[in-house]
Every structure is written in C-alpha cells, then in structure tokens.
Design a protein around this motif. Structure first.
Motif, PDB file in Angstrom:
ATOM      1  N   PRO A  20      -2.179  -6.987  -0.560  1.00  0.00           N
ATOM      2  CA  PRO A  20      -3.579  -6.543  -0.464  1.00  0.00           C
ATOM      3  C   PRO A  20      -3.684  -5.015  -0.443  1.00  0.00           C
ATOM      4  O   PRO A  20      -2.725  -4.322  -0.096  1.00  0.00           O
ATOM      5  N   GLY A  21      -4.830  -4.516  -0.803  1.00  0.00           N
ATOM      6  CA  GLY A  21      -5.063  -3.075  -0.790  1.00  0.00           C
ATOM      7  C   GLY A  21      -4.553  -2.368  -2.032  1.00  0.00           C
ATOM      8  O   GLY A  21      -4.391  -1.151  -2.039  1.00  0.00           O
ATOM      9  N   GLY A  22      -4.273  -3.119  -3.092  1.00  0.00           N
ATOM     10  CA  GLY A  22      -3.810  -2.509  -4.332  1.00  0.00           C
ATOM     11  C   GLY A  22      -2.371  -2.048  -4.293  1.00  0.00           C
ATOM     12  O   GLY A  22      -1.983  -1.151  -5.050  1.00  0.00           O
ATOM     13  N   GLU A  70       4.011   1.051  -4.943  1.00  0.00           N
ATOM     14  CA  GLU A  70       3.023   1.941  -5.531  1.00  0.00           C
ATOM     15  C   GLU A  70       1.648   1.491  -5.081  1.00  0.00           C
ATOM     16  O   GLU A  70       1.357   0.290  -5.061  1.00  0.00           O
ATOM     17  N   GLY A  71       0.829   2.454  -4.695  1.00  0.00           N
ATOM     18  CA  GLY A  71      -0.506   2.129  -4.227  1.00  0.00           C
ATOM     19  C   GLY A  71      -1.472   3.259  -4.484  1.00  0.00           C
ATOM     20  O   GLY A  71      -1.115   4.265  -5.116  1.00  0.00           O
ATOM     21  N   PRO A  72      -2.692   3.132  -3.983  1.00  0.00           N
ATOM     22  CA  PRO A  72      -3.715   4.148  -4.226  1.00  0.00           C
ATOM     23  C   PRO A  72      -3.336   5.538  -3.729  1.00  0.00           C
ATOM     24  O   PRO A  72      -3.811   6.541  -4.241  1.00  0.00           O
ATOM     25  N   ARG A  73      -2.460   5.610  -2.720  1.00  0.00           N
ATOM     26  CA  ARG A  73      -2.099   6.917  -2.152  1.00  0.00           C
ATOM     27  C   ARG A  73      -0.726   7.405  -2.578  1.00  0.00           C
ATOM     28  O   ARG A  73      -0.162   8.294  -1.959  1.00  0.00           O
ATOM     29  N   ALA A 112       2.638   2.208   5.128  1.00  0.00           N
ATOM     30  CA  ALA A 112       2.387   1.728   3.767  1.00  0.00           C
ATOM     31  C   ALA A 112       2.091   2.865   2.788  1.00  0.00           C
ATOM     32  O   ALA A 112       2.280   2.705   1.583  1.00  0.00           O
ATOM     33  N   ASP A 113       1.659   4.016   3.283  1.00  0.00           N
ATOM     34  CA  ASP A 113       1.349   5.140   2.401  1.00  0.00           C
ATOM     35  C   ASP A 113       2.574   5.972   2.053  1.00  0.00           C
ATOM     36  O   ASP A 113       2.665   6.527   0.963  1.00  0.00           O
TER      37      ASP A 113
END
Length: 197
Positions: A20-22, A70-73, A112-113
């Motif tokens: 979740p969260g991209g 890999e994520g939004p941040r 997570a970031d």
C-alpha cells in the motif's frame, strides 16, 4: 546452469510485490554462499543498507536477500542475511510508516521512506509468519515456538511461548489462528495475546 564440478547451481529467486501507499518492492534471495549472484543485479540509486552484519560478522557466507523498494519519496535497497534457508517476508505498517521485514530468525522495522532501521528483533526459532493490521498497535511475529507483538519502537508488547511447534499461522476474523505440529488449532486475540478459544 551447471557448475564446473558437475553440480547444479541454483539461480537466485525473484519476486515483485506492491505494498500500500504506492510502494513497489523487488526481492532477490538465495542459499548460503551465493551473495555474488543475489547482488549481481543490484540497482543503483538511493541508500544501500546492509543489515547482514547484524546476523553474522561474515554475512556473505550465509543465505542472503536483497530488497529494492521504490515509492513516492524515493528508492532504497536493503540487504539481509539468514543462518537458515528461508523466504523473506514483509508487511507495510502504514500507521507508523515502516516496512517490517522478517528473514530467518530476525525481524527488522525499516523506515519506509529511507530504509533506515528503526528496530530489530531476534527470535530463538525460525519465523514462519508476519502480520500487521491498522487495527493493531503492533505487528505480530510468529516463530515456531513463540508469538511476539512488537511495537513501533521495537519493544515487545506481549509474548507467548508454545509447547508445540507452530507450523502455520493466519490472521482470520480478528483472531490469530495457529496450527500446531500435532494438527491442533489455537486461537489468540491479536490485540492482547490471550486465548480467544
């Protein structure tokens, strides 16, 4: 692939998982002494956190796993080690922003970031399950002989020792259902750790 000694060399296993969260994760892992093969396709960019030395001074002699998230941040990579052959598992704990990873006997709470370790926990027996829910103030780490509830700072909220080896665990209908080696089922309240018989 065949080695020069005539034996078979197993390629590392791969998995792609979306949390979740991209968050997009790519896992790569293999048996002992195969770190070169596991890390051969490591991606550049972002932080690299090697947690293998938390398990052994010579982690590349053990089973190794690599996670690329890999994520939004942004993106980061984390490496793990295990003294036993195991499949890595992870859950995204959205309420505290941690990716919780279990591999072998160890569990890590990672930011997570950034991939930075927030906490680490070692079980005396191999971990067979990892559970998280927005309804819980902790994650549940299920090992063969113990159940742990771990809070966001790594503290153990509660712990249960089992007299029979747990072979399977599921979070079903608001209960943690454990299957023992003898086939018996045991239901536990995942909030308190008390029997939910």
């Amino acid at each position: 692939m065949t080695s020069s000694t005539g034996g078979t060399t197993l390629e590392p296993r791969n998995a792609s998982i979306t949390y979740p969260g991209g968050l997009r994760a790519r896992w790569r892992w293999s048996g002992s002494g195969r770190s070169d093969a596991v890390f051969a396709l490591s991606e550049a960019g972002g932080a690299l956190v090697d947690l293998g030395t938390r398990v052994s001074a010579t982690p590349d002699e053990l089973c190794r796993a690599e996670l690329r998230l890999e994520g939004p941040r942004g993106a980061w990579t984390a490496r793990f080690a295990s003294t036993i052959h195991d499949d890595p598992r992870a859950v995204y704990w959205d309420t505290v922003g941690q990716l919780v990873v279990a591999y072998g006997f160890h569990t890590f709470g990672l930011d997570a970031d950034t991939g930075s370790p927030a906490w680490e926990h070692r079980s005396a027996t191999p971990i067979i399950g990892l559970f998280g829910s927005s309804r819980l103030d902790h994650v549940i780490v299920q090992a063969e002989l113990e159940t742990f509830a771990i809070e966001a700072d790594g503290q153990v909220a509660w712990r249960i020792a089992h007299t029979d080896v747990v072979t399977a665990a599921e979070l079903v209908g608001g209960r943690l259902v454990l299957t023992g080696y003898d086939g018996q089922l045991n239901a536990i309240d995942p909030v308190t750790g008390r029997s939910a018989g």
